[in-house]
Scaffold this active site. Structure first.
Site, PDB file in Angstrom:
ATOM      1  N   GLY A  12      -9.923   2.570 -34.768  1.00 16.87           N
ATOM      2  CA  GLY A  12      -9.123   2.656 -35.839  1.00 16.87           C
ATOM      3  C   GLY A  12      -8.326   0.957 -35.479  1.00 16.87           C
ATOM      4  N   VAL A  64     -16.336   8.134 -37.025  1.00 13.82           N
ATOM      5  CA  VAL A  64     -16.071   8.867 -35.909  1.00 13.82           C
ATOM      6  C   VAL A  64     -16.429  10.697 -36.449  1.00 13.82           C
ATOM      7  CG1 VAL A  64     -13.884   7.402 -34.514  1.00 13.82           C
ATOM      8  CG2 VAL A  64     -12.782   8.844 -35.814  1.00 13.82           C
ATOM      9  N   TYR A 159      -4.188  19.966 -36.520  1.00  8.77           N
ATOM     10  CA  TYR A 159      -3.956  18.801 -35.888  1.00  8.77           C
ATOM     11  C   TYR A 159      -3.322  18.430 -34.128  1.00  8.77           C
ATOM     12  CZ  TYR A 159      -1.502  13.815 -35.572  1.00  8.77           C
ATOM     13  OH  TYR A 159      -1.154  12.835 -34.319  1.00  8.77           O
ATOM     14  N   LYS A 163      -5.443  17.652 -30.671  1.00  7.58           N
ATOM     15  CA  LYS A 163      -4.665  16.673 -29.464  1.00  7.58           C
ATOM     16  C   LYS A 163      -4.240  17.053 -28.417  1.00  7.58           C
ATOM     17  CE  LYS A 163      -4.511  12.850 -32.062  1.00  7.58           C
ATOM     18  NZ  LYS A 163      -4.906  11.573 -31.540  1.00  7.58           N
ATOM     19  N   ILE A 192       5.939   7.406 -35.760  1.00  2.00           N
ATOM     20  CA  ILE A 192       5.953   6.757 -36.399  1.00  2.00           C
ATOM     21  C   ILE A 192       5.379   6.094 -38.044  1.00  2.00           C
ATOM     22  CG2 ILE A 192       4.815   4.476 -35.203  1.00  2.00           C
ATOM     23  CD1 ILE A 192       5.887   5.640 -32.862  1.00  2.00           C
TER      24      ILE A 192
HETATM   25  N1  LIG Z   1       1.642   7.785 -36.888  1.00  2.00           N
HETATM   26  C1  LIG Z   1       2.504   8.430 -36.048  1.00  2.00           C
HETATM   27  O1  LIG Z   1       3.636   9.207 -36.179  1.00  2.00           O
HETATM   28  C2  LIG Z   1       1.121   9.175 -35.114  1.00  2.00           C
HETATM   29  C3  LIG Z   1       2.740   9.558 -34.148  1.00  2.00           C
HETATM   30  C4  LIG Z   1       1.242  10.316 -32.856  1.00  2.00           C
HETATM   31  C5  LIG Z   1       0.089  10.218 -33.168  1.00  2.00           C
HETATM   32  N2  LIG Z   1      -0.617   9.808 -33.954  1.00  2.00           N
HETATM   33  C6  LIG Z   1      -1.814   8.435 -33.230  1.00  2.00           C
HETATM   34  O2  LIG Z   1      -2.147   7.997 -33.527  1.00  2.00           O
HETATM   35  C7  LIG Z   1      -3.309   7.304 -33.948  1.00  2.00           C
HETATM   36  C8  LIG Z   1      -3.620   6.020 -35.120  1.00  2.00           C
HETATM   37  O3  LIG Z   1      -2.428   6.750 -35.984  1.00  2.00           O
HETATM   38  P1  LIG Z   1      -1.686   5.278 -37.013  1.00  2.00           P
HETATM   39  O4  LIG Z   1      -0.316   5.831 -37.399  1.00  2.00           O
HETATM   40  O5  LIG Z   1      -2.261   4.264 -36.934  1.00  2.00           O
HETATM   41  O6  LIG Z   1      -2.647   5.792 -38.512  1.00  2.00           O
HETATM   42  P2  LIG Z   1      -3.212   5.006 -40.190  1.00  2.00           P
HETATM   43  O7  LIG Z   1      -2.053   3.758 -40.406  1.00  2.00           O
HETATM   44  O8  LIG Z   1      -3.484   5.827 -40.816  1.00  2.00           O
HETATM   45  O9  LIG Z   1      -4.196   4.041 -39.577  1.00  2.00           O
HETATM   46  C9  LIG Z   1      -5.481   4.959 -39.378  1.00  2.00           C
HETATM   47  C10 LIG Z   1      -6.804   3.943 -38.502  1.00  2.00           C
HETATM   48  O10 LIG Z   1      -7.160   4.997 -37.830  1.00  2.00           O
HETATM   49  C11 LIG Z   1      -9.124   4.829 -39.315  1.00  2.00           C
HETATM   50  N3  LIG Z   1      -9.256   5.937 -39.723  1.00  2.00           N
HETATM   51  C12 LIG Z   1      -9.631   6.907 -40.082  1.00  2.00           C
HETATM   52  N4  LIG Z   1     -10.559   7.947 -40.315  1.00  2.00           N
HETATM   53  C13 LIG Z   1     -11.118   7.344 -39.955  1.00  2.00           C
HETATM   54  C14 LIG Z   1     -12.181   7.695 -39.274  1.00  2.00           C
HETATM   55  N5  LIG Z   1     -12.430   9.046 -39.813  1.00  2.00           N
HETATM   56  N6  LIG Z   1     -13.155   7.241 -38.914  1.00  2.00           N
HETATM   57  C15 LIG Z   1     -13.215   6.409 -38.314  1.00  2.00           C
HETATM   58  N7  LIG Z   1     -12.040   5.231 -38.570  1.00  2.00           N
HETATM   59  C16 LIG Z   1     -10.601   6.131 -38.708  1.00  2.00           C
HETATM   60  C17 LIG Z   1      -8.529   3.821 -40.252  1.00  2.00           C
HETATM   61  O11 LIG Z   1      -9.726   3.030 -40.556  1.00  2.00           O
HETATM   62  P3  LIG Z   1      -9.583   2.279 -42.419  1.00  2.00           P
HETATM   63  O12 LIG Z   1      -8.202   1.660 -42.168  1.00  2.00           O
HETATM   64  O13 LIG Z   1     -10.826   1.269 -42.217  1.00  2.00           O
HETATM   65  O14 LIG Z   1      -9.174   3.408 -42.472  1.00  2.00           O
HETATM   66  C18 LIG Z   1      -7.179   2.731 -39.403  1.00  2.00           C
HETATM   67  O15 LIG Z   1      -7.564   1.863 -39.013  1.00  2.00           O
HETATM   68  C19 LIG Z   1      -4.101   8.141 -34.402  1.00  2.00           C
HETATM   69  O16 LIG Z   1      -5.074   9.063 -33.491  1.00  2.00           O
HETATM   70  C20 LIG Z   1      -2.665   9.810 -34.857  1.00  2.00           C
HETATM   71  O17 LIG Z   1      -3.277  11.146 -34.546  1.00  2.00           O
HETATM   72  C21 LIG Z   1       0.219   9.018 -35.185  1.00  2.00           C
END
Ligand SMILES: NC(=O)c1ccc[n+]([C@@H]2O[C@H](COP(=O)([O-])OP(=O)(O)OC[C@H]3O[C@@H](n4cnc5c(N)ncnc54)[C@H](OP(=O)(O)O)[C@@H]3O)[C@@H](O)[C@H]2O)c1
Length: 254
Positions: A12, A64, A159, A163, A192
């Protein structure tokens, strides 16, 4: 003395936190393979950004949620390692790719539960298992969790449970892979500003303010707050950090 450049694989890496991690890792002098699910153009521009920093990079498609595709995925990884990086193994795996589904415990459907399981837990479990065949000894695994595995916020039962599962898995990985000198750690971001969950933390002003008010440092997080911590775990300075959960939330819900 020839020092072999390390290589990290970030799932990702096309957007959000994964993109920030990939660039922060490259700034440490480490080459990077990123994966994307649907956003090839975004992934290609991250590759360019990393190359402009003087590191090698490659982007490979990966869903994934579909573990049946993992053998084919690692064939592509092996080709990229050969063609772009002139080697056959990489060093660090960052299990970052993920989605959020907001629903109450009572309201969560079996389909939502299965989708979250496949993306947030089953995927990283078996991806990591297969990755070990193409990983050097002495590297590391970084599993991305969430603050929501420590504190509860209504709407994230499924969710956050996934985790929580990956946090437990991390301890087992650290224990069982220690004989290969592979470390396993968790980075758990707070809220974030990314596209995550439809971009609510970034775009919903009221929610943004509420989250800031429960954070000791008085604001929500930005991708730049996270990437450097993951990059640190890919360096020699972190060689004795193992089986740890590092929350990077500015002090949420203390
Ligand atoms: N943002 C927050 O507040 C936050 C807080 C705590 C934890 N997290 C965790 O941080 C991680 C990244 O989140 P983010 O905020 O960066 O989210 P995001 O901006 O929505 O980006 C999601 C990323 O994951 C990829 N992805 C989504 N579904 C997928 C799948 N089925 N198979 C492979 N790749 C997939 C997307 O690829 P494409 O671009 O090609 O669609 C993108 O690169 C996640 O595990 C999330 O649970 C986020």
């Amino acid at each position: 003395m020839v020092v072999n450049t390390k290589i990290a694989l970030v799932t990702g890496g096309s957007r959000g936190l994964g993109k920030n991690m990939a660039i922060a890792i490259a700034k440490k002098g480490i080459d990077v393979i990123i994966t994307y699910n649907s956003k090839k153009e975004e992934a290609d521009s991250v590759v360019k950004e990393i190359e402009n920093l003087g590191q090698k990079a490659s982007a490979i498609q990966l869903n994934v949620a579909d573990s049946k595709t993992f053998d084919g995925f690692f064939e592509s990884v092996s080709s990229a390692l050969q063609n772009t990086f002139s080697t056959d193994k990489f060093d660090f795996l960052v299990n970052n790719a993920g989605i959020g589904i907001h629903n109450s415990f009572i309201g969560t459907t079996e389909a939502e539960f299965d989708q979250l399981t496949n993306i947030q837990f089953k995927g990283p479990f078996f991806l990591t298992q297969k990755a070990l065949n193409v990983m050097n000894n002495g590297g590391g695994i970084i599993n991305i969790s969430t603050g929501l595995a420590r504190f509860s916020s209504p709407g994230y039962a499924a969710y956050a449970s996934m985790k929580g599962a990956i946090e437990t898995l991390t301890k087992y990985q650290a224990k069982e892979l220690g004989e290969r000198q592979i470390r396993a750690n968790v980075v758990a971001p707070g809220a974030i500003e990314t596209d995550f969950g439809g971009g609510v933390v970034r775009d919903n002003e009221q929610l943004n303010k509420t989250l800031a008010s429960i954070t000791a440092l008085g604001r929500v997080g930005l991708p730049d707050d996270i990437g450097g911590v993951v990059a640190f775990l890919c360096t020699e300075d972190a060689r004795w950090v193992n089986a740890q959960r590092i929350e990077v939330s500015g002090g949420m819900n203390l």
